[in-house]
Design a protein around this motif. Structure first.
Motif, PDB file in Angstrom:
ATOM      1  N   ASP A 204       0.853  -1.245   0.019  1.00  0.00           N
ATOM      2  CA  ASP A 204      -0.097  -0.019   0.002  1.00  0.00           C
ATOM      3  C   ASP A 204       0.974   1.415  -0.087  1.00  0.00           C
ATOM      4  O   ASP A 204       0.711   2.187  -0.845  1.00  0.00           O
ATOM      5  CB  ASP A 204      -1.118   0.137   1.221  1.00  0.00           C
ATOM      6  CG  ASP A 204      -2.342   0.758   1.127  1.00  0.00           C
ATOM      7  OD1 ASP A 204      -2.727   0.624  -0.125  1.00  0.00           O
ATOM      8  OD2 ASP A 204      -2.740   1.520   1.878  1.00  0.00           O
ATOM      9  N   LEU A 208       0.682   3.942  -2.946  1.00  0.00           N
ATOM     10  CA  LEU A 208       0.112   5.325  -2.695  1.00  0.00           C
ATOM     11  C   LEU A 208       1.196   6.347  -2.865  1.00  0.00           C
ATOM     12  O   LEU A 208       0.850   7.469  -3.547  1.00  0.00           O
ATOM     13  CB  LEU A 208      -0.734   5.159  -1.388  1.00  0.00           C
ATOM     14  CG  LEU A 208      -1.781   4.577  -1.162  1.00  0.00           C
ATOM     15  CD1 LEU A 208      -2.726   4.438   0.257  1.00  0.00           C
ATOM     16  CD2 LEU A 208      -3.019   4.783  -2.347  1.00  0.00           C
ATOM     17  N   ARG A 215      -6.825   5.771  -4.245  1.00  0.00           N
ATOM     18  CA  ARG A 215      -7.374   4.898  -2.983  1.00  0.00           C
ATOM     19  C   ARG A 215      -8.388   3.962  -3.252  1.00  0.00           C
ATOM     20  O   ARG A 215      -8.526   3.007  -2.516  1.00  0.00           O
ATOM     21  CB  ARG A 215      -7.496   5.796  -1.653  1.00  0.00           C
ATOM     22  CG  ARG A 215      -6.559   6.668  -1.345  1.00  0.00           C
ATOM     23  CD  ARG A 215      -7.017   7.447  -0.208  1.00  0.00           C
ATOM     24  NE  ARG A 215      -6.521   6.976   1.006  1.00  0.00           N
ATOM     25  CZ  ARG A 215      -5.619   6.658   1.605  1.00  0.00           C
ATOM     26  NH1 ARG A 215      -4.155   7.342   1.136  1.00  0.00           N
ATOM     27  NH2 ARG A 215      -5.226   6.029   2.800  1.00  0.00           N
ATOM     28  N   ASP A 216      -9.386   4.299  -4.218  1.00  0.00           N
ATOM     29  CA  ASP A 216     -10.439   3.675  -4.462  1.00  0.00           C
ATOM     30  C   ASP A 216     -10.069   2.576  -5.639  1.00  0.00           C
ATOM     31  O   ASP A 216     -11.246   2.246  -6.414  1.00  0.00           O
ATOM     32  CB  ASP A 216     -11.689   4.417  -4.774  1.00  0.00           C
ATOM     33  CG  ASP A 216     -11.593   5.517  -5.905  1.00  0.00           C
ATOM     34  OD1 ASP A 216     -10.603   5.351  -6.536  1.00  0.00           O
ATOM     35  OD2 ASP A 216     -12.568   5.828  -6.237  1.00  0.00           O
ATOM     36  N   ARG A 220      -6.722  -2.203  -5.427  1.00  0.00           N
ATOM     37  CA  ARG A 220      -6.322  -1.865  -3.646  1.00  0.00           C
ATOM     38  C   ARG A 220      -7.493  -2.471  -2.955  1.00  0.00           C
ATOM     39  O   ARG A 220      -7.182  -2.874  -1.737  1.00  0.00           O
ATOM     40  CB  ARG A 220      -6.063  -0.261  -3.588  1.00  0.00           C
ATOM     41  CG  ARG A 220      -5.741   0.073  -2.239  1.00  0.00           C
ATOM     42  CD  ARG A 220      -5.555   1.465  -2.062  1.00  0.00           C
ATOM     43  NE  ARG A 220      -5.216   1.598  -0.751  1.00  0.00           N
ATOM     44  CZ  ARG A 220      -5.680   2.195   0.366  1.00  0.00           C
ATOM     45  NH1 ARG A 220      -7.164   2.638  -0.104  1.00  0.00           N
ATOM     46  NH2 ARG A 220      -5.621   2.362   1.530  1.00  0.00           N
ATOM     47  N   ASP A 254      -8.766   2.249   6.437  1.00  0.00           N
ATOM     48  CA  ASP A 254      -8.756   3.536   5.855  1.00  0.00           C
ATOM     49  C   ASP A 254     -10.469   4.064   5.847  1.00  0.00           C
ATOM     50  O   ASP A 254     -11.266   3.321   5.169  1.00  0.00           O
ATOM     51  CB  ASP A 254      -8.401   3.112   4.429  1.00  0.00           C
ATOM     52  CG  ASP A 254      -8.154   4.234   3.536  1.00  0.00           C
ATOM     53  OD1 ASP A 254      -9.056   5.393   3.827  1.00  0.00           O
ATOM     54  OD2 ASP A 254      -7.617   4.034   2.420  1.00  0.00           O
ATOM     55  N   VAL A 257     -12.411   4.858   2.492  1.00  0.00           N
ATOM     56  CA  VAL A 257     -13.089   3.674   1.727  1.00  0.00           C
ATOM     57  C   VAL A 257     -14.354   3.037   2.050  1.00  0.00           C
ATOM     58  O   VAL A 257     -14.695   2.951   3.184  1.00  0.00           O
ATOM     59  CB  VAL A 257     -12.086   2.566   1.858  1.00  0.00           C
ATOM     60  CG1 VAL A 257     -12.601   1.139   1.272  1.00  0.00           C
ATOM     61  CG2 VAL A 257     -10.709   2.916   0.956  1.00  0.00           C
TER      62      VAL A 257
END
Length: 749
Positions: A204, A208, A215-216, A220, A254, A257
């Protein structure tokens, strides 16, 4: 963390994992550099290092490098010098032409030199074939590429090397470095289940911070849900998480998310999870629970010939003879006699004998070995120390004991396939509270259908480190179950304290052999003094292998005082073994007391044949002492360490697995489970209810045989003792009973 830049003027790499070098800084000073991040670098290049500045007592001021990246200044002279130093066939004239060719696009040239140096095209200025100056193998070149691109994500050199080796067969023969990077960058989460040490948090950070992935992004989200599920089960001992628990953990990891989207992405991507009735299982745990439940149902409904072929008066005479052979003054109490009679005559093939310390569980195995002397019996335990204790009890009957892992040939946690079929009439497993779901499944896979299994354990101890609560579940299913209550071992007040702990109410008063040190000061020099003095005094009386300093917490920093084993181990090592010979490329020294933190098979392939009848393997939790080491002719790569284990084995531990060793002057309570010591010092601090509770106290206190010292605040000790171990999600009992109903309906016998 400190950032510095300069030219790495010299570099020595040890074990292909750790480096020591010298950097020439811009102001002309030199600084020693150490760390795993140096392992993939090359002397002569300019780098930007990030790390911690330390004052080493022997080597002076140095930087422990956490990450490294090529650092090229903007001057054309520096670019020319870099080209000449790093490309075969590139002279000053060619280098200057290439720099002039890029003109105002020097940033683009620097980007290529930093991120993909092997792809630099010299054909625009010369017809000569010019290649990157590197004699390393392709995997090393891929590793260097990864280091330059993702090294600042905090991934160690050993993991980068394993990533490179995983990428090598995927890279092809044409421009393998570029192709490897292209494949990796397309999905940095793909290697998670294939590369040891490369987990979701590492992937991750790469995705990132280094690749700028959204992030979406679906890959991931899928990897996040799978990781949170597996991590939640491993940390809490659950076999599964329900939907609400999984969603809560995803949101905690997170908050940006949507948990539902992550779970859907994981299911769509085929991540290793199973959804059953709103319960989410890691796939290997689902299969382990299902298959173990089938085994248990068959054994619960089956009928087998009892262990003893004789009964009545004749069997009583056999037990009397065994009793007489165990020495003057030994007498089975009524509970023990009833338990061994039950085990010997039951038509069940699953037997349990549970009891607290000193109640004679292993003594009954001596009786078993005598009465069943014509039967094939295999004795084992989850740890080497527990196996040694059991082996000592049955040795005079010509029996031995080994670790359960070596008996089964199962070395990796969560192993799903049957490793070995056992040939035995009876299998005895001591310390069975340590059996997790996967290991129990492997054990039952290997048992012959009519083989009797005898599990010895203590239900007051910590449950298994891995998922499941197998022993507790088995006690609620049909079988031949026996519990002993009367203690026979003379442990003074230790057994009384253990009883108080089991009952949930500790008086925190001194008892014979038990001393409470009320209060726990900050772990500075003054606060540490009584702990260190008590440890050194105990070591002088008993020897290091017969004492233990236990505490709940492992994580810490060797340079930052804290009540954790990481810091205490370094402090104690400096007192006990300050001048041991340093093992190249590691922080270990000859004479160090060490803990093995991984199951590992020892064989001829790695030059590590075990010199003991207890088996060619070591397991997570084995402890011992470094006696010596062997290196290659250059003296930079350790071939093996010679370890003398506490269970008596002398082994060659492979140099390729050195990261699996840790100092063991201080241990966590979990690491000490399955072991006994003459003297134990327990330092109690708070922590998560999932880890620090009554079971942890019970396990810590019951490790001591002769003397126990407890340090901690009385209110905290009372609170921990009143806190029961949290329940674990599992359906082993329900699945077994359901299987039994189905099998009965089909007329199973």
């Amino acid at each position: 963390m400190t950032q510095i830049s300069g030219v790495l003027s010299s570099l020595s790499v040890y074990n292909q994992k750790w480096g020591r070098g010298s950097m020439r800084l811009d102001d002309g000073r030199r600084l020693t550099c150490v760390g795993e991040a140096l392992a993939t670098l090359a002397a002569g290049n300019r780098y930007r290092f990030e790390g911690q500045i330390l004052e080493h007592p022997r080597y002076g001021r140095q930087i422990a490098v956490a990450s490294a990246a090529i650092d090229l200044p903007s001057s054309t002279d520096a670019l020319v010098a870099h080209l000449m130093a790093n490309y075969r066939g590139c002279g000053e004239a060619t280098a200057k032409k290439l720099v002039e060719h890029y003109g105002e696009r020097l940033d683009a040239l620097r980007k290529i030199l930093v991120e993909r140096p092997a792809s630099l095209d010299f054909s625009v200025v010369t017809r000569r074939k010019i290649k990157a100056l590197d004699t390393q193998d392709t995997a090393s070149l891929i590793c260097r590429e990864l280091s330059g691109r993702i090294g600042n994500a905090g991934i160690g050199a050993a993991v980068l090397r394993r990533l490179a080796e995983w990428l090598l067969p995927l890279a092809g023969e044409t421009e393998p470095v570029r192709q490897a990077w292209t494949f990796f960058a397309a999905d940095p989460y793909a290697p998670i289940r294939q590369v040891e040490g490369y987990n979701f948090p590492a992937a991750d950070r790469v995705a990132l911070e280094c690749l700028g992935l959204a992030r979406d992004a679906r890959n991931r989200l899928a990897a996040l849900a799978a990781f949170v599920l597996a991590d939640g089960c491993e940390r809490s001992g659950h076999s599964f998480l329900d939907g609400a628990m999984l969603a809560q953990r995803i949101a905690a990891w997170d908050g940006a998310v949507a948990p539902e989207a992550a779970i859907a992405a994981a299911l769509e991507a085929g991540e290793p999870l199973v959804l059953e009735d709103e319960r989410y299982y890691p796939r290997h745990l689902y299969h382990a629970e299902v298959l173990l439940a089938r085994h248990l149902a068959r054994r619960a409904l089956g009928i087998a010939a009892p262990i003893s072929s004789v009964t009545g008066i004749e069997l009583g005479a056999e037990i009397d003879a065994a009793e007489a052979g165990m020495g003057a003054g030994f007498t089975l109490d009524s509970e023990q006699r009833a338990a061994i009679l039950g085990v010997l005559t039951s038509t069940h093939t699953l037997h349990t004998i549970t009891a607290g310390p000193g109640c004679g569980k292993t003594a009954l195995m001596e009786v078993l070995a005598h009465v069943a002397r014509d039967r094939t019996i295999l004795f084992c335990a989850p740890t080497g120390k527990a196996a040694k204790v059991l082996a000592t009890r049955v040795a005079r009957h010509g029996r031995n004991a080994c670790t359960l892992h070596s008996l089964l040939g199962v070395m990796e946690a969560g192993a799903a396939e049957r490793q070995r079929s056992l040939v035995a009439d009876i299998v005895v497993v001591d310390e069975s509270s340590m059996l997790d779901l996967s290991l129990a499944r492997a054990l039952f896979d290997a048992l012959p259908a009519d083989c009797h299994l005898i599990l010895l354990g203590d239900t007051g101890q910590l449950p298994s480190v891995g998922p499941g609560d197998v022993l507790q579940s088995l006690l609620k299913l049909p079988g031949d179950h026996h519990q002993l209550h009367r203690a026979h071992r003379n442990d003074g007040g230790i057994l009384e304290l253990v009883r108080q702990t089991r009952d949930g109410d500790i008086a925190c008063r001194d008892l014979p052999g038990v001393h409470f040190v009320r209060g726990l000061p900050p772990p500075g020099e003054v606060g540490l003094a009584p702990v260190i003095d008590a440890y050194l005094d105990a070591a002088e009386r008993c020897g290091l292998e017969r004492i233990a300093l236990l505490m709940p917490r492992r994580k810490g920093d060797i340079h930052m005082p804290g009540w954790n084993t990481t810091y205490l181990n370094e402090v104690l090592r400096q007192r006990i073994n300050p001048h041991g010979r340093r093992i190249p490329g590691t922080a270990l020294r000859v004479g160090d007391r060490v803990l093995i933190r991984r199951n590992l098979a020892l064989g001829s392939d790695d030059g590590a044949a075990a010199e003991s009848e207890t088996g060619g393997s070591v397991v997570n939790g084995d402890t011992g002492r470094i006696e010596d080491y062997a290196c290659d002719t250059a003296g930079r790569n350790v071939l093996y360490l010679e370890l003398l284990l506490d269970d008596g084995r002398r082994i060659h531990f492979p140099g390729g697995a050195l990261e699996a060793l840790a100092l063991a002057y201080a241990l966590t309570v979990h690491a000490a489970q399955g072991s006994e010591y003459r003297e134990v010092i327990v330092v109690l601090t708070g922590g998560s209810p999932a880890f620090v509770h009554r079971g942890m106290l019970y396990t810590a206190f019951s490790r001591a045989r002769e003397r126990l010292t407890v340090l901690g605040e009385a209110p905290l000790i009372h609170a921990l003792c009143a806190r029961p171990a949290p329940q674990r999600n599992a359906l082993l009992i329900e699945r077994t009973l359901g299987n039994m109903r189905k099998m009965t309906a089909r007329g199973y016998r």
